[in-house]
Motif scaffolding. Structure first.
Motif, PDB file in Angstrom:
ATOM      1  N   SER A  76       0.825  -1.206   0.000  1.00 13.30           N
ATOM      2  CA  SER A  76       0.000   0.000   0.000  1.00 13.30           C
ATOM      3  C   SER A  76       0.860   1.256   0.000  1.00 13.30           C
ATOM      4  CB  SER A  76      -0.939   0.002   1.215  1.00 13.30           C
ATOM      5  OG  SER A  76      -1.874  -1.045   1.126  1.00 13.30           O
ATOM      6  N   ASP A 123       2.167   1.435  -3.535  1.00 15.96           N
ATOM      7  CA  ASP A 123       1.062   1.732  -4.446  1.00 15.96           C
ATOM      8  C   ASP A 123       0.655   3.202  -4.353  1.00 15.96           C
ATOM      9  OD1 ASP A 123       1.017  -0.859  -5.340  1.00 15.96           O
ATOM     10  OD2 ASP A 123      -0.784  -1.441  -4.226  1.00 15.96           O
ATOM     11  N   GLY A 124       0.829   3.774  -3.158  1.00 13.41           N
ATOM     12  CA  GLY A 124       0.491   5.170  -2.948  1.00 13.41           C
ATOM     13  C   GLY A 124       1.618   6.132  -3.263  1.00 13.41           C
ATOM     14  N   ASN A 125       2.675   5.627  -3.911  1.00 19.46           N
ATOM     15  CA  ASN A 125       3.834   6.447  -4.309  1.00 19.46           C
ATOM     16  C   ASN A 125       4.541   7.060  -3.104  1.00 19.46           C
ATOM     17  OD1 ASN A 125       3.622   6.066  -7.137  1.00 19.46           O
ATOM     18  ND2 ASN A 125       1.953   7.544  -7.211  1.00 19.46           N
ATOM     19  N   GLN A 126       4.574   6.347  -1.991  1.00 18.53           N
ATOM     20  CA  GLN A 126       5.261   6.821  -0.801  1.00 18.53           C
ATOM     21  C   GLN A 126       6.611   6.120  -0.662  1.00 18.53           C
ATOM     22  OE1 GLN A 126       2.636   6.397   2.548  1.00 18.53           O
ATOM     23  NE2 GLN A 126       0.989   7.520   1.562  1.00 18.53           N
ATOM     24  N   ARG A 174      -9.451   1.226   0.884  1.00 21.80           N
ATOM     25  CA  ARG A 174      -8.725   2.467   0.643  1.00 21.80           C
ATOM     26  C   ARG A 174      -9.705   3.632   0.541  1.00 21.80           C
ATOM     27  NH1 ARG A 174      -4.234   0.237  -3.778  1.00 21.80           N
ATOM     28  NH2 ARG A 174      -3.004  -0.925  -2.234  1.00 21.80           N
ATOM     29  N   TYR A 183      -6.021   7.833  -2.715  1.00 21.16           N
ATOM     30  CA  TYR A 183      -5.824   8.077  -4.150  1.00 21.16           C
ATOM     31  C   TYR A 183      -5.384   9.516  -4.415  1.00 21.16           C
ATOM     32  CZ  TYR A 183      -8.342   3.672  -4.388  1.00 21.16           C
ATOM     33  OH  TYR A 183      -8.729   2.375  -4.212  1.00 21.16           O
ATOM     34  N   LYS A 223      -1.818   9.657  -3.572  1.00 22.99           N
ATOM     35  CA  LYS A 223      -1.063   8.869  -4.550  1.00 22.99           C
ATOM     36  C   LYS A 223      -0.782   9.700  -5.794  1.00 22.99           C
ATOM     37  CE  LYS A 223      -1.373   4.775  -7.513  1.00 22.99           C
ATOM     38  NZ  LYS A 223      -2.109   3.527  -7.824  1.00 22.99           N
ATOM     39  N   ARG A 224      -1.803  10.400  -6.266  1.00 26.76           N
ATOM     40  CA  ARG A 224      -1.606  11.219  -7.459  1.00 26.76           C
ATOM     41  C   ARG A 224      -0.612  12.347  -7.200  1.00 26.76           C
ATOM     42  NH1 ARG A 224      -7.289  10.203  -7.653  1.00 26.76           N
ATOM     43  NH2 ARG A 224      -7.753  12.190  -6.655  1.00 26.76           N
ATOM     44  N   SER A 244       1.779  12.347  -5.152  1.00 23.42           N
ATOM     45  CA  SER A 244       3.098  11.837  -4.804  1.00 23.42           C
ATOM     46  C   SER A 244       3.763  11.058  -5.931  1.00 23.42           C
ATOM     47  CB  SER A 244       2.991  10.926  -3.569  1.00 23.42           C
ATOM     48  OG  SER A 244       2.406  11.614  -2.478  1.00 23.42           O
ATOM     49  N   ALA A 245       3.172  11.069  -7.096  1.00 20.69           N
ATOM     50  CA  ALA A 245       3.738  10.318  -8.216  1.00 20.69           C
ATOM     51  C   ALA A 245       5.119  10.859  -8.586  1.00 20.69           C
ATOM     52  CB  ALA A 245       2.807  10.397  -9.419  1.00 20.69           C
ATOM     53  N   ASP A 255      -6.922   3.764  -9.207  1.00 21.68           N
ATOM     54  CA  ASP A 255      -7.187   5.166  -8.911  1.00 21.68           C
ATOM     55  C   ASP A 255      -8.667   5.294  -8.600  1.00 21.68           C
ATOM     56  OD1 ASP A 255      -6.723   7.831  -8.500  1.00 21.68           O
ATOM     57  OD2 ASP A 255      -6.139   8.309 -10.555  1.00 21.68           O
TER      58      ASP A 255
END
Length: 849
Positions: A350, A353-356, A617, A622, A625-626, A628-629, A793
């Motif tokens: 996760s 997936d969340g760009n962390q 989620r 989301y 996530k966007r 942090s891409a 997303d």
């Protein structure tokens, strides 16, 4: 003969000093705890359901016993037998064959007990008594004085136990106990333990020194064979002879051209294999330990800034600044033994997936399970590790300080081989507590001993813990607290801050985040409800499934949670219904707009988390996530008078909520957190929010986004309060890689189009959505609650002439996918060629979310 390690299992439990018979655990796991066992035995209702938490408080006020039997086969080749305890929760007295062998008073201590003279050949019985931590803490509080805690009762400050067990603003009061970490019997003749592979990397990264050290028990002269194998299979080897009675040893390797471990997005995660093997005089292997380590150069950069006050605060790995995109991590369950390695892997999934790229192991929980750190090592997730002191005025009397010193040594020795850990912090918000209580604190006093003041724990954070770091883990930076820096904890120019003036404190509008920032913001957040799907799992009575029910109130632990949540929702968006579905969507929309920090819940609750207890989620997952891409684009709208964001609108005849006279400016920027330059094209489009018509379009390109940099693209463009802005970032081949949008604030004043023409196509593994007018926060969900689909997303803003493709694992063409968005709740037709408005859970009236 090689050593033998036997993990104990097969536990049984009963009340201490009770005539009641032993009850076998419903599982054969090597770890367990009383709440889990009572639930399994149906002796208590599930504390996570309904209001059952209130019915089980007696468990934490009761003393309990655990016992297990195991077989030991004695051998003349093994002259030593140790019982190793990785963790006992918390006040534990241990008996082996009815002989007292250990008393432990700290959940975070590890123990190695020589039981050679107590162990029997054949059957043995281990019995552990666990006294109520609540009662023991109150005894200590009576003896040593009352101290203030800002979550849970004050007696917890005297008890070295996971603080969240006492209740938090997101968690229940469930004071468990038991053998929550592994217990094993080790039989050996000679052995090494606490192996530490410490790497020092040259500034030019071309050379590394790897020191491999260990503690030892040798009754005879032995050979210690140390082998280091690089990820590309280069071998380094050392053989040394140690004499009987030696208790430690060390060898050093020079590693040319080291294969460096990198954070995710900055390179690969190669791990070196380090094997320490003990050989007896006849050449047989007596004991061996193998561990995986990553070699990297880390620094916490706190340096003066050009033309700015204060200093920087960022992590540098292998000479590269890392733009941190992270989350505060709390334990994933109130009952720690319910978690599996698979659960920890899912947490890291996760995160990625969340760009962390960073998880902060928060100070009110535990020093996490080995599986957590191993997964972070393997996948490149950085860890900020707190010591376990949270939200309190902790004591520092001699016995307490001695226990903490032991705790720090035990945990640092356990964790120090994990290359993912790049920072330790002394506590969570304890310096803020001191400021709030107006206790004695002089940042210019560097005496090192503050035990005689009303802030005695400062001696822990600024003397005891730094000394432990220096002795056991010298290469990792240490930060005395979080937040900490400058003359006060809210100093935005030095160190890190916790920015809780949104929600807590002055309860500022979240639109003011850009005015509330600091050098490093390590906490901020916004509460939201879990999904209605999750609510149906922990609220068993359908009559209680509404936002204002007694059950839902119990599952919202935040102080003033119902009032403050309503404040932020009603100040910002239109809400025409308090139906659970609509209110959950509304709160998640606000959270998605607001926050970037928080991740998981330890029980089903309204919380700061972006993923609820059941793994659902939220919309905020989301949105962050966007943002942090690796390649992202952003828009910010501002006005000279921030009060306009929340003040009542002017009274315009015939249109009391018309803000058409207001004007704003917006900026557009792009961020590239990767280490490769990117050639992109940027398109900026302006839409009328009421009619949906395109007002203006501008294409900026080509642009080059330099690595690890941001680039301002558009600055101070005037726009009125009827305009929504969309920015699209495409690569040089025209493929869309990122989107961003900005709407007039607050959303509740925005006039929306009177009708929508939405096209939703459900295909195998993806959906395609388009609209003739701008849509705010379109959420997709399955009509069948039992169907599990993982959306790539969600909660997206959809604009005309831009088809939004959302991948969805588990989706099959023709599935009944439904949708809702801000302004109107919708249900998609099964044909999914064109959605039509239908009534949603509330008669003939459309719900506005």
């Amino acid at each position: 003969m090689a050593s033998i390690s036997q993990t104990l299992a097969g536990w049984r439990w009963r009340r201490h000093a009770d005539s009641e018979e032993w009850h076998p655990c419903a599982h054969s796991n090597p770890t367990t705890e009383i709440f889990a066992d009572l639930v399994d035995a149906k002796r208590i209702p599930d504390p996570f359901l309904d209001q059952n938490e209130l019915l089980v408080q007696w468990v934490g006020e009761t003393d309990w016993e655990y016992s297990c039997e195991f077989i030991h086969e004695s051998s003349v080749s093994h002259c030593h037998q140790d019982l190793v305890f990785e963790g006992l929760d918390t006040y534990a007295t241990v008996f082996l064959n009815d002989r007292h062998i250990l008393t432990s008073t700290n959940m975070f201590h590890r123990h190695r007990i020589n039981v050679t003279d107590t162990l029997q050949s054949g059957a043995n019985v281990l019995r552990i008594t666990f006294l109520s931590a609540l009662h023991e803490g109150r005894v200590l509080e009576e003896k040593h004085g009352k101290f203030r805690a800002f979550n849970g009762e004050g007696s917890r400050l005297h008890v070295r136990k996971a603080a969240y067990h006492y209740g938090w603003d997101w968690g229940p009061v469930l004071l468990s106990c038991g053998p929550y970490r592994e217990i094993r019997l080790e039989s050996y003749s000679s052995m090494v333990y606490d192996v530490f592979a410490s790497a020092t990397v040259a500034e030019d990264l071309q050379q590394a020194t790897l020191d491999v050290s260990w503690s030892a028990i040798f009754d005879q002269d032995v050979e210690v064979d140390v082998t280091v194998i690089s990820p590309s299979q280069h071998t380094f080897h050392s053989l040394s002879t140690l004499a009987a009675g030696d208790t430690d040893g060390k060898v050093t390797f020079d590693i040319p051209q080291p294969e460096l471990w990198c954070p995710v997005g900055h390179g690969p995660q190669p791990l070196y294999t380090v094997e320490v093997r003990v050989r007896s005089q006849n050449g047989d292997t007596a004991h061996a330990i193998t561990t995986a380590v990553g070699i990297r150069r880390i620094r916490l950069m706190q340096e003066p800034l050009l033309n700015e006050p204060g200093t920087s605060f960022f992590v540098e790995v292998n000479n590269q600044p890392v733009y941190i995109l992270g989350t505060n991590y709390i334990p994933g369950h109130s009952f720690l033994t319910r978690l599996t390695p698979g659960d920890y892997a899912a947490t890291i999934d996760s995160c990625l997936d969340g760009n962390q790229n960073m998880l902060r192991v928060w100070a009110g929980g535990i020093y996490e399970h080995d599986s957590f750190y191993a997964e972070c090592d393997r996948r490149g997730v950085l860890v900020w590790q707190d010591f376990m002191f949270a939200c309190g005025q902790f004591p520092c009397y001699p016995e307490f300080a001695q226990s903490v010193t032991r705790e720090a040594a035990d945990q640092l020795k356990r964790l120090r081989n994990h290359c993912c850990i790049v920072l330790y912090a002394g506590n969570n918000e304890d310096y803020q507590v001191i400021e709030s209580l107006k206790l004695e604190y002089n940042p210019d006093d560097h005496s090192g001993d503050w035990t005689a003041t009303d802030f005695p724990a400062r001696s822990i954070y600024e003397t005891l813990l730094p000394a432990s770091m220096s002795e056991h883990c010298p290469s990792v930076p240490y930060h005395p607290g979080s937040p900490w820096g400058g003359n006060r904890t809210d100093d935005r120019t030095v160190g890190d801050i916790h920015q809780w003036n949104v929600w807590h404190g002055t309860q500022e509008p979240y639109q003011m985040w850009d005015k509330l920032t600091g050098r490093f913001v390590s906490e901020f957040g916004m509460l939201s409800f879990p999904s209605a799907r999750s609510v149906s799992r922990f609220v068993t009575d359908p009559a209680q499934r509404h936002p204002q029910s007694a059950v839902m109130e119990l599952h919202n632990k935040a102080e003033g949670g119902e009032r403050r949540l309503a404040l932020y929702v009603l100040e910002n968006i239109r809400v025409d219904s308090m139906h659970l579905e609509s209110w959950a969507y509304a709160t998640q929309l606000i959270q998605a707009e607001c926050l970037e920090f928080a991740l998981n819940d330890c029980w089903p609750v309204a919380s700061w988390g972006m993923i609820d207890f059941y793994g659902e989620r939220k919309l905020a997952f989301y949105s962050t996530k966007r943002a942090s891409a690796p390649l992202a684009i952003g828009i910010h709208r501002s006005t000279p008078d921030l009060k306009l964001l929340t003040s009542p609108p002017p009274q315009v005849p015939g249109a009391p909520h018309d803000l058409s006279q207001k004007s704003y400016v917006f900026d557009v920027w792009a961020v590239n957190t990767s280490l490769l330059a990117a050639d992109v094209i940027v398109e900026v489009r302006l839409f009328d929010t009421e009619t949906g018509e395109l007002r203006e379009k501008q294409i900026l390109g080509p642009q080059t986004l330099l690595p690890n940099r941001s680039l301002e693209l558009v600055e101070d463009v005037k726009v009125d309060d009827k305009t929504a802005v969309q920015a699209i970032l495409s690569d040089s081949a025209g493929r869309i890689v990122a989107r961003a949008s900005d709407w007039p604030q607050p959303l509740k004043y925005v006039r929306l189009p009177p009708s929508y023409d939405i096209n939703l196509q459900v295909l195998d593994g993806r959906v395609e959505v388009s609209s003739n007018v701008p849509l705010k926060c379109l959420e997709l969900y399955m009509a069948d609650n039992d169907r599990k689909v993982c959306w790539d997303d969600n909660g997206v803003d959809v604009f005309p002439s831009d088809t939004y493709v959302i991948n969805a694992t588990g989706l099959v063409e023709g599935d009944d996918v439904r949708m809702r968005y801000y302004g109107v709740d919708w249900i998609a037709n099964k044909a999914n060629l064109k959605a039509s408005v239908e009534t949603f859970m509330n008669g003939d009236r459309d719900e506005r979310g």
